[in-house]
Write a protein that holds these residues in place. Structure first.
Motif, PDB file in Angstrom:
ATOM      1  N   PHE A   1      69.260  34.444  51.099  1.00 12.18           N
ATOM      2  CA  PHE A   1      68.064  33.883  51.797  1.00 12.18           C
ATOM      3  C   PHE A   1      67.847  32.283  51.408  1.00 12.18           C
ATOM      4  O   PHE A   1      67.287  32.714  52.374  1.00 12.18           O
ATOM      5  N   SER A   2      68.840  31.448  50.911  1.00  8.10           N
ATOM      6  CA  SER A   2      68.750  30.413  50.784  1.00  8.10           C
ATOM      7  C   SER A   2      69.693  29.606  52.161  1.00  8.10           C
ATOM      8  O   SER A   2      68.680  28.576  52.095  1.00  8.10           O
ATOM      9  N   GLY A   3      70.483  30.463  51.978  1.00 15.50           N
ATOM     10  CA  GLY A   3      71.915  29.600  52.969  1.00 15.50           C
ATOM     11  C   GLY A   3      72.474  27.994  52.048  1.00 15.50           C
ATOM     12  O   GLY A   3      73.194  28.133  52.743  1.00 15.50           O
ATOM     13  N   SER A   4      72.063  28.298  50.746  1.00 10.05           N
ATOM     14  CA  SER A   4      72.926  27.560  49.855  1.00 10.05           C
ATOM     15  C   SER A   4      73.769  28.456  48.900  1.00 10.05           C
ATOM     16  O   SER A   4      73.186  28.782  47.808  1.00 10.05           O
ATOM     17  N   ILE A   5      74.799  27.929  48.849  1.00 13.23           N
ATOM     18  CA  ILE A   5      76.030  28.322  47.910  1.00 13.23           C
ATOM     19  C   ILE A   5      75.600  27.974  46.785  1.00 13.23           C
ATOM     20  O   ILE A   5      75.919  28.706  45.658  1.00 13.23           O
ATOM     21  N   LEU A   6      74.776  26.127  46.610  1.00 11.79           N
ATOM     22  CA  LEU A   6      74.915  25.792  45.221  1.00 11.79           C
ATOM     23  C   LEU A   6      73.697  26.492  44.412  1.00 11.79           C
ATOM     24  O   LEU A   6      73.600  26.664  43.241  1.00 11.79           O
ATOM     25  N   VAL A   7      72.261  26.365  45.395  1.00  8.37           N
ATOM     26  CA  VAL A   7      71.199  27.797  44.702  1.00  8.37           C
ATOM     27  C   VAL A   7      71.842  28.803  44.233  1.00  8.37           C
ATOM     28  O   VAL A   7      71.819  28.738  42.884  1.00  8.37           O
ATOM     29  N   GLY A   8      72.965  29.919  45.045  1.00  9.01           N
ATOM     30  CA  GLY A   8      73.486  30.487  44.367  1.00  9.01           C
ATOM     31  C   GLY A   8      74.304  30.849  42.634  1.00  9.01           C
ATOM     32  O   GLY A   8      74.175  31.761  41.945  1.00  9.01           O
ATOM     33  N   TYR A   9      74.933  29.244  42.265  1.00  7.09           N
ATOM     34  CA  TYR A   9      75.676  29.330  41.124  1.00  7.09           C
ATOM     35  C   TYR A   9      74.306  29.069  40.272  1.00  7.09           C
ATOM     36  O   TYR A   9      74.784  29.372  39.201  1.00  7.09           O
ATOM     37  N   ILE A  10      73.411  28.251  41.000  1.00  5.16           N
ATOM     38  CA  ILE A  10      72.410  28.107  39.517  1.00  5.16           C
ATOM     39  C   ILE A  10      71.545  28.753  39.288  1.00  5.16           C
ATOM     40  O   ILE A  10      71.507  29.660  38.472  1.00  5.16           O
TER      41      ILE A  10
END
Length: 286
Positions: A56-65
């Motif tokens: 949904f966000s397109g961000s891998i860092l958001v995924g880890y957080i």
């Protein structure tokens, strides 16, 4: 053509990544005096949260957080039942694993209209190296927190001499609650590795017993974190080896794939049955 030995070494580190995170997470829980067999649930929750949030966000860092935060939030169920209501940690840990297996398909049905895998992710090329960077940060922070801070010393006292800690006016309940939350957060990062580094989506039960293998590594190492990480590397080698053996036409022709896939789990059983650590578990571990 790449050497098969180089591929095996790289695959060993790659397969060991989620085990590293789960073993570190288990370390904080067990050293504080709470047996932790719910690592499997945190891996699954972290894997699903990372895959969904990345989609949904397109961000891998958001995924880890979000994997870390969601796993920590999920772990509060464990904390309340164990620390507030004094329930048996083994029974509740088993229930947490079953709860994760049941709740993820419900959420997945709501978000993706599917109770199976999440949509595939288009991951950036730097994602190959990102898990290793995060692992280095987590290992460094965990060592500093457990070995170089007053909190780390108090956390170990909560697992060894709870009464002495309480007589000094320090709440062992608070320390254990914090340790269990940290345990879930770190293990959730291992789940994120599963769905964004070892795969490109979440699939049901993709943890495949890695939480139990990481716990076995911790016990095998005598609850010593550096040794546990080395044992995880050995188990990672076993998993990498079975992948290489399955790709070998000569071996796969004469040996059933199911027997080859047993190698990591067989190694875990042999390690626990034949080798006994000289180090004893935390005195308050229950």
């Amino acid at each position: 053509m790449e050497s098969i030995y180089a591929l095996l070494i790289f695959s060993t580190f790659r397969m060991a990544l989620p085990l590293f995170f789960a073993a570190i997470g288990g370390y904080f829980s067990e050293k504080s005096g709470v047996a932790q067999i719910a690592l499997e649930s945190y891996l699954l929750i972290g894997a699903f949260a990372a895959a969904s949030s990345c989609y949904f966000s397109g961000s891998i860092l958001v995924g880890y957080i979000l994997a870390a935060l969601t796993s920590a939030l999920f772990a509060q169920i464990f904390c309340i039942l164990i620390l507030k209501f004094k329930a048996n940690s083994i029974v509740i840990g088993s229930g947490m694993n079953l709860l994760a297996m049941g709740i993820i398909p419900i959420v997945s049905k709501t978000l993706f209209n599917s109770t199976g895998s999440t949509p595939s992710l288009e991951l950036p090329t730097f994602n190959v190296y990102l898990p290793y960077v995060i692992l280095i940060i987590v290992v460094t922070a965990s060592y500093w927190l457990s070995e170089k801070t007053i909190w780390g010393l108090q956390m170990k006292f909560a697992g060894e001499k709870k009464q002495a800690l309480q007589s000094a006016g320090i709440s062992s309940l608070k320390l254990q609650w914090q340790s269990l939350t940290i345990s879930a957060m770190i293990t959730g990062l291992g789940g994120a590795v599963l769905s964004t580094a070892l795969s490109s989506n979440y699939s049901p039960l993709m943890s495949a017993g890695r939480g139990f293998i990481a716990l076995a590594a911790l016990i095998f190492a005598g609850w010593n974190l550096p040794r546990a990480l080395m044992v995880c590397l050995i188990f990672g080698f076993c998993e990498a080896l079975q992948i290489q053996l399955q790709s070998n036409l000569l071996i796969s022709t004469y040996v059933a794939a199911e027997f080859i896939q047993m190698i990591p789990y067989l190694a875990t059983l042999i390690a626990l049955l034949l080798v006994k650590s000289k180090l004893s578990p935390p005195a308050e571990l229950k």
